[in-house]
Every structure is written in structure tokens, then in C-alpha cells.
Write a protein that holds these residues in place. Structure first.
Motif, PDB file in Angstrom:
ATOM      1  N   GLU A  69      11.119   3.105 -18.686  1.00 42.68           N
ATOM      2  CA  GLU A  69      12.055   2.514 -17.757  1.00 42.68           C
ATOM      3  C   GLU A  69      11.430   2.530 -16.377  1.00 42.68           C
ATOM      4  O   GLU A  69      10.629   3.398 -16.048  1.00 42.68           O
ATOM      5  CB  GLU A  69      13.403   3.224 -17.765  1.00 42.68           C
ATOM      6  CG  GLU A  69      13.445   4.564 -17.120  1.00 42.68           C
ATOM      7  CD  GLU A  69      14.850   5.141 -17.117  1.00 42.68           C
ATOM      8  OE1 GLU A  69      15.016   6.135 -16.418  1.00 42.68           O
ATOM      9  OE2 GLU A  69      15.749   4.636 -17.771  1.00 42.68           O
ATOM     10  N   ALA A  70      11.780   1.536 -15.596  1.00 45.94           N
ATOM     11  CA  ALA A  70      11.262   1.436 -14.232  1.00 45.94           C
ATOM     12  C   ALA A  70      12.099   2.326 -13.330  1.00 45.94           C
ATOM     13  O   ALA A  70      13.328   2.346 -13.416  1.00 45.94           O
ATOM     14  CB  ALA A  70      11.307  -0.007 -13.763  1.00 45.94           C
ATOM     15  N   ARG A  71      11.436   3.057 -12.482  1.00 45.21           N
ATOM     16  CA  ARG A  71      12.110   3.956 -11.545  1.00 45.21           C
ATOM     17  C   ARG A  71      11.906   3.447 -10.128  1.00 45.21           C
ATOM     18  O   ARG A  71      10.899   2.837  -9.812  1.00 45.21           O
ATOM     19  CB  ARG A  71      11.544   5.366 -11.659  1.00 45.21           C
ATOM     20  CG  ARG A  71      11.491   5.913 -13.074  1.00 45.21           C
ATOM     21  CD  ARG A  71      12.830   6.194 -13.642  1.00 45.21           C
ATOM     22  NE  ARG A  71      13.403   7.380 -13.043  1.00 45.21           N
ATOM     23  CZ  ARG A  71      14.623   7.826 -13.286  1.00 45.21           C
ATOM     24  NH1 ARG A  71      15.390   7.181 -14.121  1.00 45.21           N
ATOM     25  NH2 ARG A  71      15.077   8.893 -12.709  1.00 45.21           N
ATOM     26  N   GLU A  72      12.870   3.685  -9.272  1.00 48.39           N
ATOM     27  CA  GLU A  72      12.769   3.275  -7.880  1.00 48.39           C
ATOM     28  C   GLU A  72      12.550   4.497  -7.006  1.00 48.39           C
ATOM     29  O   GLU A  72      13.221   5.518  -7.175  1.00 48.39           O
ATOM     30  CB  GLU A  72      14.056   2.572  -7.434  1.00 48.39           C
ATOM     31  CG  GLU A  72      14.206   1.189  -7.977  1.00 48.39           C
ATOM     32  CD  GLU A  72      15.407   0.485  -7.383  1.00 48.39           C
ATOM     33  OE1 GLU A  72      16.019   1.017  -6.436  1.00 48.39           O
ATOM     34  OE2 GLU A  72      15.733  -0.597  -7.866  1.00 48.39           O
ATOM     35  N   PRO A  73      11.642   4.387  -6.056  1.00 48.70           N
ATOM     36  CA  PRO A  73      11.442   5.519  -5.155  1.00 48.70           C
ATOM     37  C   PRO A  73      12.571   5.609  -4.139  1.00 48.70           C
ATOM     38  O   PRO A  73      13.172   4.610  -3.750  1.00 48.70           O
ATOM     39  CB  PRO A  73      10.115   5.192  -4.468  1.00 48.70           C
ATOM     40  CG  PRO A  73      10.025   3.714  -4.516  1.00 48.70           C
ATOM     41  CD  PRO A  73      10.711   3.300  -5.792  1.00 48.70           C
ATOM     42  N   ASP A  74      12.885   6.818  -3.741  1.00 46.72           N
ATOM     43  CA  ASP A  74      13.867   7.016  -2.686  1.00 46.72           C
ATOM     44  C   ASP A  74      13.184   6.803  -1.347  1.00 46.72           C
ATOM     45  O   ASP A  74      12.060   7.255  -1.130  1.00 46.72           O
ATOM     46  CB  ASP A  74      14.445   8.432  -2.746  1.00 46.72           C
ATOM     47  CG  ASP A  74      15.327   8.622  -3.964  1.00 46.72           C
ATOM     48  OD1 ASP A  74      15.892   7.625  -4.438  1.00 46.72           O
ATOM     49  OD2 ASP A  74      15.444   9.762  -4.431  1.00 46.72           O
ATOM     50  N   GLU A  75      13.859   6.106  -0.475  1.00 47.56           N
ATOM     51  CA  GLU A  75      13.299   5.859   0.849  1.00 47.56           C
ATOM     52  C   GLU A  75      13.417   7.125   1.691  1.00 47.56           C
ATOM     53  O   GLU A  75      14.426   7.829   1.653  1.00 47.56           O
ATOM     54  CB  GLU A  75      14.040   4.713   1.543  1.00 47.56           C
ATOM     55  CG  GLU A  75      13.906   3.395   0.814  1.00 47.56           C
ATOM     56  CD  GLU A  75      12.466   2.905   0.788  1.00 47.56           C
ATOM     57  OE1 GLU A  75      11.735   3.138   1.757  1.00 47.56           O
ATOM     58  OE2 GLU A  75      12.092   2.289  -0.221  1.00 47.56           O
ATOM     59  N   ARG A 104       8.908  -5.477 -17.068  1.00 48.55           N
ATOM     60  CA  ARG A 104       7.622  -4.833 -16.854  1.00 48.55           C
ATOM     61  C   ARG A 104       6.736  -5.710 -15.986  1.00 48.55           C
ATOM     62  O   ARG A 104       6.583  -6.900 -16.246  1.00 48.55           O
ATOM     63  CB  ARG A 104       6.967  -4.585 -18.209  1.00 48.55           C
ATOM     64  CG  ARG A 104       5.735  -3.766 -18.123  1.00 48.55           C
ATOM     65  CD  ARG A 104       5.280  -3.380 -19.498  1.00 48.55           C
ATOM     66  NE  ARG A 104       3.961  -2.793 -19.418  1.00 48.55           N
ATOM     67  CZ  ARG A 104       3.131  -2.706 -20.430  1.00 48.55           C
ATOM     68  NH1 ARG A 104       3.492  -3.173 -21.607  1.00 48.55           N
ATOM     69  NH2 ARG A 104       1.962  -2.160 -20.289  1.00 48.55           N
ATOM     70  N   ARG A 105       6.148  -5.110 -14.956  1.00 44.22           N
ATOM     71  CA  ARG A 105       5.264  -5.850 -14.070  1.00 44.22           C
ATOM     72  C   ARG A 105       3.958  -6.135 -14.785  1.00 44.22           C
ATOM     73  O   ARG A 105       3.397  -5.271 -15.439  1.00 44.22           O
ATOM     74  CB  ARG A 105       4.998  -5.060 -12.804  1.00 44.22           C
ATOM     75  CG  ARG A 105       6.219  -4.895 -11.946  1.00 44.22           C
ATOM     76  CD  ARG A 105       5.866  -4.163 -10.683  1.00 44.22           C
ATOM     77  NE  ARG A 105       7.070  -3.912  -9.913  1.00 44.22           N
ATOM     78  CZ  ARG A 105       7.185  -2.961  -9.023  1.00 44.22           C
ATOM     79  NH1 ARG A 105       6.175  -2.160  -8.782  1.00 44.22           N
ATOM     80  NH2 ARG A 105       8.299  -2.796  -8.369  1.00 44.22           N
ATOM     81  N   ARG A 106       3.452  -7.342 -14.616  1.00 43.38           N
ATOM     82  CA  ARG A 106       2.195  -7.741 -15.240  1.00 43.38           C
ATOM     83  C   ARG A 106       1.229  -8.178 -14.157  1.00 43.38           C
ATOM     84  O   ARG A 106       1.620  -8.741 -13.139  1.00 43.38           O
ATOM     85  CB  ARG A 106       2.404  -8.921 -16.204  1.00 43.38           C
ATOM     86  CG  ARG A 106       3.345  -8.620 -17.333  1.00 43.38           C
ATOM     87  CD  ARG A 106       2.657  -7.777 -18.336  1.00 43.38           C
ATOM     88  NE  ARG A 106       3.529  -7.569 -19.480  1.00 43.38           N
ATOM     89  CZ  ARG A 106       3.200  -6.872 -20.517  1.00 43.38           C
ATOM     90  NH1 ARG A 106       2.021  -6.315 -20.580  1.00 43.38           N
ATOM     91  NH2 ARG A 106       4.031  -6.710 -21.508  1.00 43.38           N
ATOM     92  N   TRP A 107      -0.058  -7.931 -14.415  1.00 48.32           N
ATOM     93  CA  TRP A 107      -1.087  -8.418 -13.509  1.00 48.32           C
ATOM     94  C   TRP A 107      -1.321  -9.886 -13.805  1.00 48.32           C
ATOM     95  O   TRP A 107      -1.404 -10.309 -14.949  1.00 48.32           O
ATOM     96  CB  TRP A 107      -2.387  -7.648 -13.707  1.00 48.32           C
ATOM     97  CG  TRP A 107      -2.317  -6.248 -13.233  1.00 48.32           C
ATOM     98  CD1 TRP A 107      -2.184  -5.131 -13.992  1.00 48.32           C
ATOM     99  CD2 TRP A 107      -2.367  -5.804 -11.888  1.00 48.32           C
ATOM    100  NE1 TRP A 107      -2.145  -4.022 -13.209  1.00 48.32           N
ATOM    101  CE2 TRP A 107      -2.256  -4.406 -11.904  1.00 48.32           C
ATOM    102  CE3 TRP A 107      -2.486  -6.443 -10.662  1.00 48.32           C
ATOM    103  CZ2 TRP A 107      -2.263  -3.640 -10.749  1.00 48.32           C
ATOM    104  CZ3 TRP A 107      -2.494  -5.684  -9.515  1.00 48.32           C
ATOM    105  CH2 TRP A 107      -2.387  -4.314  -9.559  1.00 48.32           C
ATOM    106  N   LEU A 108      -1.472 -10.660 -12.764  1.00 48.67           N
ATOM    107  CA  LEU A 108      -1.786 -12.067 -12.930  1.00 48.67           C
ATOM    108  C   LEU A 108      -3.292 -12.239 -12.874  1.00 48.67           C
ATOM    109  O   LEU A 108      -3.942 -11.655 -12.004  1.00 48.67           O
ATOM    110  CB  LEU A 108      -1.128 -12.896 -11.822  1.00 48.67           C
ATOM    111  CG  LEU A 108       0.391 -12.848 -11.809  1.00 48.67           C
ATOM    112  CD1 LEU A 108       0.923 -13.582 -10.589  1.00 48.67           C
ATOM    113  CD2 LEU A 108       0.949 -13.436 -13.078  1.00 48.67           C
ATOM    114  N   PRO A 109      -3.874 -13.020 -13.757  1.00 44.45           N
ATOM    115  CA  PRO A 109      -5.325 -13.217 -13.713  1.00 44.45           C
ATOM    116  C   PRO A 109      -5.745 -13.827 -12.380  1.00 44.45           C
ATOM    117  O   PRO A 109      -5.150 -14.792 -11.917  1.00 44.45           O
ATOM    118  CB  PRO A 109      -5.601 -14.176 -14.866  1.00 44.45           C
ATOM    119  CG  PRO A 109      -4.388 -14.125 -15.727  1.00 44.45           C
ATOM    120  CD  PRO A 109      -3.249 -13.727 -14.845  1.00 44.45           C
TER     121      PRO A 109
END
Length: 123
Positions: A69-75, A104-109
Motif C-alpha cells: 500500500e502507498a503511504r503518505e509522509p506527514d508534513e 503504483r507509480r511507474r517509471w516512464l522510459p
């Protein structure tokens, strides 16, 4: 002094160097033997390893699978003028919230490349 005296001194110097090297080798060999015996003694004092029937078993439902799961950082709040700065013990673990976007984040070529990778870099 004659040439024979110089030859005698050189021969005794070589013999002394050889004797010192031999004694040094004996000291190192003795230290290695002592270290191995000490390690064997430590191994004998350790508890025995578990037998095959004493290992853990899989649960009846099967293996536990990884959950992503994606987590968000606390500011971190910025300190206003005159207010004391935040100390490390006043902060809690970062990334403690579940993120809104779970894709899910993917890298773009061609969008990034590291040094020497042959990529074109950020375009």
C-alpha cells in the motif's frame, strides 16, 4: 676490517632475520590455534539447534502474502519566527497514513536516467 668480516656480519644478519621471521610465524600460528579452540569452546556452550519437528509450521490458511500500500509522509510544520524549533523526539514516525492514491507509480522510459546508464536523462 677485512672482506671476511663483512661477509660474516652479513651472514649473521640474515640468520637473525630468519630466526625472527620463524618465531613470528610460530606466534601467529599459535594465535590462530588458540582462536579456533576458543571458538569451539563457545560453540559447545551454545544451546542446540532446533530439530526439524520443532520448526514453525504454515497456518492452515496457507502462506501469508505480502500486502502493498502507498503511504503518505506527514508534513513537518515550519517553525514560525520566535517559536522553538521541533526536536526529533517531538516527531512521530513518518508515512503513518494510508495514501489516497493507491496506484503504483511507474517509471516512464526516457524520463530519467542515472549516471552512466546510457539514458537520455530527464526530458
Amino acid at each position: 676490517m677485512s672482506t671476511a668480516t663483512y661477509e660474516l656480519l652479513a651472514a649473521s644478519s640474515h640468520a637473525l632475520n630468519l630466526t625472527i621471521a620463524f618465531i613470528g610465524g610460530l606466534v601467529i600460528a599459535g594465535a590462530l590455534i588458540w582462536a579456533v579452540r576458543m571458538g569451539l569452546g563457545v560453540m559447545e556452550r551454545e544451546s542446540e539447534r532446533p530439530h526439524a519437528d520443532e520448526h514453525g509450521k504454515l497456518p492452515a490458511t496457507g502462506a501469508v502474502h505480502e500486502e502493498r500500500e502507498a503511504r503518505e509522509p506527514d508534513e513537518i510544520p515550519l517553525a514560525a519566527d520566535g517559536s522553538p524549533r521541533l526536536m526529533p523526539y517531538q516527531l512521530h514516525h513518518s508515512g503513518s497514513r494510508r495514501g489516497e492514491d493507491q496506484s503504483r507509480r511507474r517509471w516512464l522510459p526516457g524520463s530519467s536516467g542515472s549516471f552512466g546508464s546510457g539514458g537520455s536523462g530527464h526530458v
